[in-house]
Design a protein around this motif. Sequence first.
Motif, PDB file in Angstrom:
ATOM      1  N   ASP A  44       0.806  -1.221   0.000  1.00 42.15           N
ATOM      2  CA  ASP A  44       0.000   0.000   0.000  1.00 42.15           C
ATOM      3  C   ASP A  44       0.841   1.273   0.000  1.00 42.15           C
ATOM      4  OD1 ASP A  44       1.004   0.113   2.574  1.00 42.15           O
ATOM      5  OD2 ASP A  44      -0.956   0.220   3.566  1.00 42.15           O
ATOM      6  N   ARG A  45       2.164   1.153  -0.175  1.00 38.79           N
ATOM      7  CA  ARG A  45       3.007   2.349  -0.220  1.00 38.79           C
ATOM      8  C   ARG A  45       2.960   2.986  -1.610  1.00 38.79           C
ATOM      9  NH1 ARG A  45       8.560  -0.172   1.590  1.00 38.79           N
ATOM     10  NH2 ARG A  45       7.613  -1.917   0.427  1.00 38.79           N
ATOM     11  N   ARG A  46       3.079   4.310  -1.635  1.00 42.12           N
ATOM     12  CA  ARG A  46       3.072   5.061  -2.888  1.00 42.12           C
ATOM     13  C   ARG A  46       4.341   5.913  -2.933  1.00 42.12           C
ATOM     14  NH1 ARG A  46      -0.526   1.806  -3.222  1.00 42.12           N
ATOM     15  NH2 ARG A  46      -2.767   2.263  -3.374  1.00 42.12           N
ATOM     16  N   HIS A  47       5.183   5.644  -3.924  1.00 43.05           N
ATOM     17  CA  HIS A  47       6.446   6.367  -4.064  1.00 43.05           C
ATOM     18  C   HIS A  47       6.215   7.612  -4.922  1.00 43.05           C
ATOM     19  CE1 HIS A  47      10.690   7.183  -4.768  1.00 43.05           C
ATOM     20  NE2 HIS A  47      11.019   6.200  -3.945  1.00 43.05           N
ATOM     21  N   LEU A  48       6.789   8.734  -4.493  1.00 40.00           N
ATOM     22  CA  LEU A  48       6.624   9.999  -5.198  1.00 40.00           C
ATOM     23  C   LEU A  48       7.031   9.884  -6.665  1.00 40.00           C
ATOM     24  CD1 LEU A  48       6.074  13.090  -5.179  1.00 40.00           C
ATOM     25  CD2 LEU A  48       8.435  13.396  -4.394  1.00 40.00           C
ATOM     26  N   GLY A  91       6.694  21.319   0.084  1.00 39.10           N
ATOM     27  CA  GLY A  91       7.570  20.230  -0.318  1.00 39.10           C
ATOM     28  C   GLY A  91       6.804  18.920  -0.423  1.00 39.10           C
ATOM     29  N   TYR A  92       7.425  17.930  -1.037  1.00 39.66           N
ATOM     30  CA  TYR A  92       6.742  16.668  -1.320  1.00 39.66           C
ATOM     31  C   TYR A  92       7.408  15.519  -0.571  1.00 39.66           C
ATOM     32  CZ  TYR A  92       4.140  19.143  -4.885  1.00 39.66           C
ATOM     33  OH  TYR A  92       3.311  20.026  -5.528  1.00 39.66           O
ATOM     34  N   ARG A  93       6.571  14.671   0.066  1.00 35.60           N
ATOM     35  CA  ARG A  93       7.052  13.514   0.815  1.00 35.60           C
ATOM     36  C   ARG A  93       7.389  12.390  -0.156  1.00 35.60           C
ATOM     37  NH1 ARG A  93       1.902  14.929   3.200  1.00 35.60           N
ATOM     38  NH2 ARG A  93       2.185  16.188   5.092  1.00 35.60           N
ATOM     39  N   LEU A  94       8.471  11.674   0.129  1.00 33.59           N
ATOM     40  CA  LEU A  94       8.973  10.676  -0.800  1.00 33.59           C
ATOM     41  C   LEU A  94       8.081   9.438  -0.878  1.00 33.59           C
ATOM     42  CD1 LEU A  94      11.295  10.007  -2.748  1.00 33.59           C
ATOM     43  CD2 LEU A  94      12.485   8.957  -0.815  1.00 33.59           C
ATOM     44  N   VAL A  95       7.605   8.955   0.263  1.00 35.40           N
ATOM     45  CA  VAL A  95       6.750   7.769   0.283  1.00 35.40           C
ATOM     46  C   VAL A  95       5.600   8.018   1.264  1.00 35.40           C
ATOM     47  CG1 VAL A  95       6.603   5.270   0.672  1.00 35.40           C
ATOM     48  CG2 VAL A  95       8.741   6.278  -0.177  1.00 35.40           C
ATOM     49  N   VAL A  96       4.390   7.724   0.806  1.00 37.27           N
ATOM     50  CA  VAL A  96       3.205   7.799   1.658  1.00 37.27           C
ATOM     51  C   VAL A  96       2.431   6.497   1.485  1.00 37.27           C
ATOM     52  CG1 VAL A  96       3.056  10.321   1.502  1.00 37.27           C
ATOM     53  CG2 VAL A  96       1.795   8.898  -0.142  1.00 37.27           C
ATOM     54  N   ARG A 105       9.504  10.840   4.940  1.00 35.28           N
ATOM     55  CA  ARG A 105       9.331  12.277   4.746  1.00 35.28           C
ATOM     56  C   ARG A 105      10.513  12.945   4.051  1.00 35.28           C
ATOM     57  NH1 ARG A 105       5.259  14.479   8.210  1.00 35.28           N
ATOM     58  NH2 ARG A 105       4.381  12.919   9.631  1.00 35.28           N
ATOM     59  N   THR A 106      11.438  12.169   3.523  1.00 36.89           N
ATOM     60  CA  THR A 106      12.601  12.738   2.841  1.00 36.89           C
ATOM     61  C   THR A 106      12.174  13.727   1.765  1.00 36.89           C
ATOM     62  OG1 THR A 106      13.883  10.717   3.195  1.00 36.89           O
ATOM     63  CG2 THR A 106      14.634  12.191   1.449  1.00 36.89           C
ATOM     64  N   ARG A 107      12.860  14.871   1.736  1.00 38.71           N
ATOM     65  CA  ARG A 107      12.683  15.826   0.638  1.00 38.71           C
ATOM     66  C   ARG A 107      13.739  15.462  -0.413  1.00 38.71           C
ATOM     67  NH1 ARG A 107       7.808  17.270   2.529  1.00 38.71           N
ATOM     68  NH2 ARG A 107       7.824  19.028   3.965  1.00 38.71           N
ATOM     69  N   PRO A 158      13.005  16.594   6.593  1.00 40.95           N
ATOM     70  CA  PRO A 158      11.762  17.371   6.525  1.00 40.95           C
ATOM     71  C   PRO A 158      11.941  18.857   6.826  1.00 40.95           C
ATOM     72  CG  PRO A 158      11.353  15.287   7.609  1.00 40.95           C
ATOM     73  CD  PRO A 158      12.840  15.376   7.418  1.00 40.95           C
ATOM     74  N   ASP A 159      12.998  19.221   7.588  1.00 37.45           N
ATOM     75  CA  ASP A 159      13.232  20.635   7.885  1.00 37.45           C
ATOM     76  C   ASP A 159      14.149  21.300   6.851  1.00 37.45           C
ATOM     77  OD1 ASP A 159      15.689  19.533   8.447  1.00 37.45           O
ATOM     78  OD2 ASP A 159      15.800  20.269  10.514  1.00 37.45           O
ATOM     79  N   TRP A 160      14.446  20.588   5.746  1.00 35.55           N
ATOM     80  CA  TRP A 160      15.237  21.065   4.609  1.00 35.55           C
ATOM     81  C   TRP A 160      16.742  21.136   4.884  1.00 35.55           C
ATOM     82  CZ3 TRP A 160      12.909  20.794   0.111  1.00 35.55           C
ATOM     83  CH2 TRP A 160      11.512  20.932   0.053  1.00 35.55           C
ATOM     84  N   THR A 161      17.191  20.563   5.968  1.00 39.29           N
ATOM     85  CA  THR A 161      18.633  20.428   6.154  1.00 39.29           C
ATOM     86  C   THR A 161      19.120  19.242   5.325  1.00 39.29           C
ATOM     87  OG1 THR A 161      18.271  19.047   8.119  1.00 39.29           O
ATOM     88  CG2 THR A 161      18.623  21.419   8.458  1.00 39.29           C
ATOM     89  N   GLU A 162      20.306  19.394   4.729  1.00 42.11           N
ATOM     90  CA  GLU A 162      20.820  18.327   3.870  1.00 42.11           C
ATOM     91  C   GLU A 162      21.210  17.103   4.681  1.00 42.11           C
ATOM     92  OE1 GLU A 162      23.061  19.075  -0.012  1.00 42.11           O
ATOM     93  OE2 GLU A 162      23.632  20.803   1.213  1.00 42.11           O
ATOM     94  N   ARG A 163      20.951  15.941   4.130  1.00 39.34           N
ATOM     95  CA  ARG A 163      21.263  14.684   4.806  1.00 39.34           C
ATOM     96  C   ARG A 163      22.739  14.329   4.726  1.00 39.34           C
ATOM     97  NH1 ARG A 163      16.423  10.239   4.497  1.00 39.34           N
ATOM     98  NH2 ARG A 163      14.991  11.456   5.801  1.00 39.34           N
ATOM     99  N   GLU A 164      23.408  14.736   3.650  1.00 44.01           N
ATOM    100  CA  GLU A 164      24.832  14.459   3.520  1.00 44.01           C
ATOM    101  C   GLU A 164      25.444  15.457   2.548  1.00 44.01           C
ATOM    102  OE1 GLU A 164      25.861  10.834   1.301  1.00 44.01           O
ATOM    103  OE2 GLU A 164      23.725  10.595   0.881  1.00 44.01           O
ATOM    104  N   ALA A 165      26.761  15.591   2.643  1.00 47.33           N
ATOM    105  CA  ALA A 165      27.476  16.515   1.763  1.00 47.33           C
ATOM    106  C   ALA A 165      27.702  15.825   0.415  1.00 47.33           C
ATOM    107  CB  ALA A 165      28.798  16.931   2.405  1.00 47.33           C
ATOM    108  N   TYR A 166      26.651  15.749  -0.360  1.00 42.66           N
ATOM    109  CA  TYR A 166      26.663  14.953  -1.590  1.00 42.66           C
ATOM    110  C   TYR A 166      25.984  15.734  -2.717  1.00 42.66           C
ATOM    111  CZ  TYR A 166      25.180  11.315  -4.914  1.00 42.66           C
ATOM    112  OH  TYR A 166      24.945  10.578  -6.049  1.00 42.66           O
TER     113      TYR A 166
END
Length: 406
Positions: A44-48, A91-96, A105-107, A158-166
């Motif tokens: 039942d998951r929906r990927h963006l 912003g848009y959630r990655l998987v709902v 909630r990854t951006r 979700p707060d728009w901080t980057e997850r990694e220096a990539y």
Amino acid sequence: MTRERSGRDRARLLATLRLQYPDALAESGFRLLHPETGDPYTDDRRHLVATCRSIANFSAGAVVGGPEWCVDAVEHGLEFLREAHRGADGGYRLVVDDGGEPVDRTRSAYGHAFVLLAYARAAAAGLDGADEDLRATHALLEERFRDDAGLLRSDCNPDWTEREAYRGQNANMHACEAYIAAYEATGENRYYDRANHIAEKITGDLATATDRLLWEHYTDEWTHEFTYNEDEPRHQFRPPGYQPGHHLEWAKFLGLLERYGKEDESIAVTEGQYDRARELFDAAVDLGWAGDGFVYTVDRDGEPIVADRYGWALAEALGAAATLAERADFHGDDEERDRFRDWERRLADCASAYRGPAGLWYEKRLSPEDGGDPVGPKPPGVEPDYHPASAYYERWRSARKMSDRP
């Protein structure tokens, strides 16, 4: 002859969409269908990305004058994209899940590139409100993802901080695709300029350090990161090595940029795009063509890392060959036009090996050394036959361009 070719590819596009409709439409959002049975996956998951690709697919069907159910499917998808994936901050959630509850909630920079593509294709098909959402998504990308180099930065929390220096070329490649589609839908040069800037950086400036080949992974200062994910060769979105399939996608996008640059006198054309597009197509063949498809990844010495043949790479080769045949025809380069037409035929002959009994495409075929068996996508899945549909859509457009010439 080219008008007849365009008609056949229109039919192929609509037949691809008909395999999806109506079974891919759940009560809310889209479901992935199994290539062997045609039955919906029960997940039942929906990927963006899958939501946006389905919208783009059915929008293309509407653009080519397909049945009314193409528009119905686009409207169905847009409602879910707006109501379930989109958060209060825009912003848009990655998987709902199918009820719209967030699972991841990854951006995602990659995901947001496809949001722009979905709205652009829907706007081209004349869907209500899609042009406003297109402009809003462009503004969001400018505010949240565009970095100092004018490219997309990495995934965010979700707060728009980057997850990694990539930094990654894949997200930027699909942003280029989306901006081209936005230009097609609106005629606004700002979208073309964004696409062209990304293309110049990725396929031009950055490729000077890798013998004109396209590396996938970079630091946040756009320095090549050659060891990134080297311990995860089968990573779904960020595998190590060169990807022949991405060279093919870039060949197609450069061909499109050259097409519109030559057609629109208000655009400052980047010289050499036709030659660079052909170079990238040929590089993909040299790196990865195995006679029955393209190997997934190769290392810096040209040796396969993952030799599985992914269906999406074959489909992108088909679209790239059609685009380059059209551009060769534009340039009066008959030898190259015929060469790319020959490639279209060779690639089309391989396509049946990637279609399951239900007519839907498998994700890949294992390498012959591993048995060569077909493998379907795993849920939540991101591939609702988007790459084959895109290939047939581009073949339709390219053939029409050629047939309209005196």
